[in-house]
Scaffold this active site. Sequence first.
Site, short mmCIF file in Angstrom:
data_model
loop_
_atom_site.label_atom_id
_atom_site.label_comp_id
_atom_site.label_asym_id
_atom_site.label_seq_id
_atom_site.Cartn_x
_atom_site.Cartn_y
_atom_site.Cartn_z
N ILE A 665 16.83 -27.65 32.84
CA ILE A 665 17.07 -29.11 32.73
C ILE A 665 16.02 -29.94 33.45
O ILE A 665 16.02 -31.16 33.34
CB ILE A 665 18.47 -29.49 33.25
N GLY A 668 12.49 -29.69 40.16
CA GLY A 668 12.68 -30.34 41.45
C GLY A 668 11.38 -30.33 42.22
O GLY A 668 10.33 -29.95 41.70
N VAL A 673 14.94 -26.30 37.76
CA VAL A 673 16.37 -26.53 37.94
C VAL A 673 17.08 -26.18 36.64
O VAL A 673 16.63 -26.56 35.55
CB VAL A 673 16.66 -28.00 38.34
N LYS A 687 18.61 -24.25 41.59
CA LYS A 687 17.16 -24.42 41.75
C LYS A 687 16.54 -23.03 41.95
O LYS A 687 16.95 -22.27 42.84
CB LYS A 687 16.84 -25.32 42.94
N ASP A 800 10.83 -37.04 52.05
CA ASP A 800 10.46 -37.31 50.66
C ASP A 800 11.56 -38.15 49.99
O ASP A 800 12.02 -37.82 48.89
CB ASP A 800 10.23 -36.01 49.90
#
Length: 970
Positions: A665, A668, A673, A687, A800
């Site tokens: 999908i 990351g 992922v 993940k 981040d």
Amino acid sequence: MFVLQWPSLMLLLLLFVGLFSPSKSDELHILLDLKSKLEKSNTSVFSSWTPGNSVCNFTGVVCNSDGLVKEINLPQQQLVGVLPFDSMCGLQSLERIDFSKNSLHGTLTEDLKNCTRLQVLDLGCNYFSGEVPELSLLGNLSFLNLNKSGFSGKFPWKSLENLTKLGFLSLGDNPFDSSPFPEEVLKLDKLYWLYLTNCSITGQIPGGIQNLTQLQNLELSDNQLSGEIPTEIVKLKKLWQLELYNNSFTGKLPAGFGNLTSLVNFDASQNRLEGDLSELRYLNQLASLQLFQNQFSGEIPQEFGDFKHLIEFSLYTNKLTGSLPQKIGSWADFIYIDVSENFLTGQIPPEMCKNGKMTDLLLLQNKFTGTIPESYANCKSLIRLRINNNSLSGVIPPGIWSLPNLFIIDLTANQFEGPVTGDIGNAKSLAQLFLANNRFSGELPSMISQASSLVSIQLSSNSFSGQIPSNICQLKKLNNLYLNENMFSGSIPDSIGSCVSLTNIDFAQNLLSGKIPDSFGSLPSLNSLNISTNKLSGEIPVSLSHLKLSLLDLSNNQLVGPIPDSLNIPAFRVGFAGNPGLCTQNDPCSSNSGKSHHHLRKILWCLIAAILVLLISLACYLIAKLKQNNLEIPLKQNAWRMKSFRVLSFTEREIIDSIKPENFIGKGGSGNVYKVVLANGKELAVKHIWPSKSNDQKSCRSSSAMITSRTFRSTEYEAEVATLSAVRHVNVVKLYCSITSEDSNLLVYEYLPNGSLWDRLHTCNKIKMGWEVRYAIAVGAAKGLEYLHHGCDRPVVHRDVKSSNILLDEEWKPRIADFGLAKIIQAGDGGDWTHAIAGTHGYIAPEYAYAYKVNEKSDVYSFGVVLMELVTGKRPIEAKFGENKDIVNWVCSKINSKESLVDVVDSIISEDLKEDALNVLRIAIHCTAKNPAHRPSMRMVVQMLEDAEPCLLTNIVVDKEDVRSPNSKT
């Protein structure tokens, strides 16, 4: 010769004057134009403003004796729109303009200079934008209030030199450009009111302040002022209010400060002032004294006990010693005292609630001795009683427990004894009862169940005995119940299952017996259950498997039988120790067959290992080939290790078998992922993290290089695992487990169906997101970051923060995600900084460019960028911003221009909510300050986002309680 007769001359003169005088019809036209500009306002104030009515009968309009408009007074009328200063200044007799406390926007135009007769200009508490224009032609001004009006940029301080009649000057709470203390103000010798709080003033207060001898109110708080408070300030004998809080002042209070005998309110809190308080002993008119969060030392002057007007007294977080004056607060309608976090000794003054008005008694973290004076049992106004961490003793006076307005009783860490009496059931406002680490005894009265507002009960480390009241769960709001380390006996009441709000239960180290109630499994919110070190027997109820626990401790009891499979995970294993009768499917209680089976399993694993050694060359070849062709590498079918961090309803095989291309999908920050749908319908996100290509190749060449690969992998992978496995917060993504093998790492998270905030704002999957949803996302994400910075044992820097790392659940509630770059700050490592390269372009704080340093304030900057995305709908980097420019530069350029800031708000947001969005944009501007020291903490950001920010200034009185609480010990 033609000679004019006297009557003819008079008639000619009148005609001449009439040609050059404003007519009443002109004034009517001007006022009707003003009405038209504000007709969107939700107010009836303009109902009288009709062409058939005299302008002197218009609501808010005052005329002079000639019937010409002298004043326009329309404060607090819910006005919306742009003021037409160009036409308004055509009212040539206009002396007063008051549009304060409305929702006006637009700019203050140069046309204002034509209002030359103006004496009063009050535009405070509005939403104007742009710079304040030149004011030097308004020489008749005696009152100028632009407080919290939205103006920014460079203020025309120089023009104040011509405003020699000014008595009232209020410019605070505007984001002006930084500037030293304006020397021009020191020439305004008629000033009696000077409010320059929170308008970016730097440097020191000049000695020339002594020229302002008429000053009654001087407010310079929330700036970047430093140095010592100048000695010359003591010459301002008329001062009744002096506000200097939240600056960087150092040194002692100036000699002669005691000469300011008219002072009623003095606030120099949140500075770095030192020395003693002896200069203040002469200020017997003081009603409010706020000196908290400084470095004052020495004793509190005993003269304070004779101050007959003192009602607010806050000196917490200093280094004060000695005793409190025993008469303090006994004269006036004393409201609160907060002297927490000092080194004060002696007894609690007995008469601070003599007049029945006291709301806060805060003496925590000192060395007070003696008892609680009995007089406080009658203090029905008391809301907060916090006297924890002292050396107080004795029995709590009858009546304290039942005070009707008490919200918190905190007596923790003293030497109090005796019982909690049954009248506690009358404490209908009591939410927090903290009695831990004392010598309380007796039974916990069943009447406590009638204290219906209780949220948290903490009775740890006392000598309470008897049974836990069976009706305790009548407390429908109860979240936390800590009864550990007492002598409670009997069985745990089965009614505990009706405590529907309970999240934490700790009954450890008591004398409880009987079985664990099956009703524990009915607690939908339970997060932590500790009933260790008791005499509990029987089997572990299977119903506990239904709970979503982060902590389960049943150790050191007399439990027997099997441990339910769903609870038999590494995270809970220690919690079953000390129960010899417990067993698992892998370790049966009563046979040796498990041992032989375990031996057989060892042989099998050895055979598998040997086969793996033979196949490793082929595996490396396949990996390299697949990498070369950019194909997904299939997961190995063995040698996997699963580490659980929560109760699981799936096996590692279900996860591993689902890592395939059709479930991909997205990507990351550190891996692909996948969406996994379990057999029971539950959805998870997985993940899949791989080491770098270079390290993959190295790992096939030698065993030493294999270690290099593992080291690389652990950098990102272990950072995320270490961080997330310890985090428990509703706004941080849940990590269920990790699954690792020799060359792969899987992290299993909750699945969030609405994707990321970035997707919903900026991609083809974006939606029409209203301000209510955006605001809720902002608050939720801020709370998640606040928890990481302030709620963990060690602060966690995400490093981040960006909209793509804010995920949204099915109800659009946000979760902070992707901790691949997170770092837990180590205590004593030499500072708060981490030097690794981190972040995403557009979100990176400016200090990184010159120092390569990232700390909590860097996260705050990044979050400020996210807030700007929410308000504007723009990406952090867009071509329209210009070369080497980002959204922060763009927003700042709009502030510095003449354009309305409302135009920055995303057009999707409805008109009636754009002002609310601008309030959040202002918070974003604070978060993205260039200097990290000027950015708020995430705790402050959450407060700012939740704060309604009411107007701070009235014409005469500033309510500083609306700015910040002087009693922060909540």
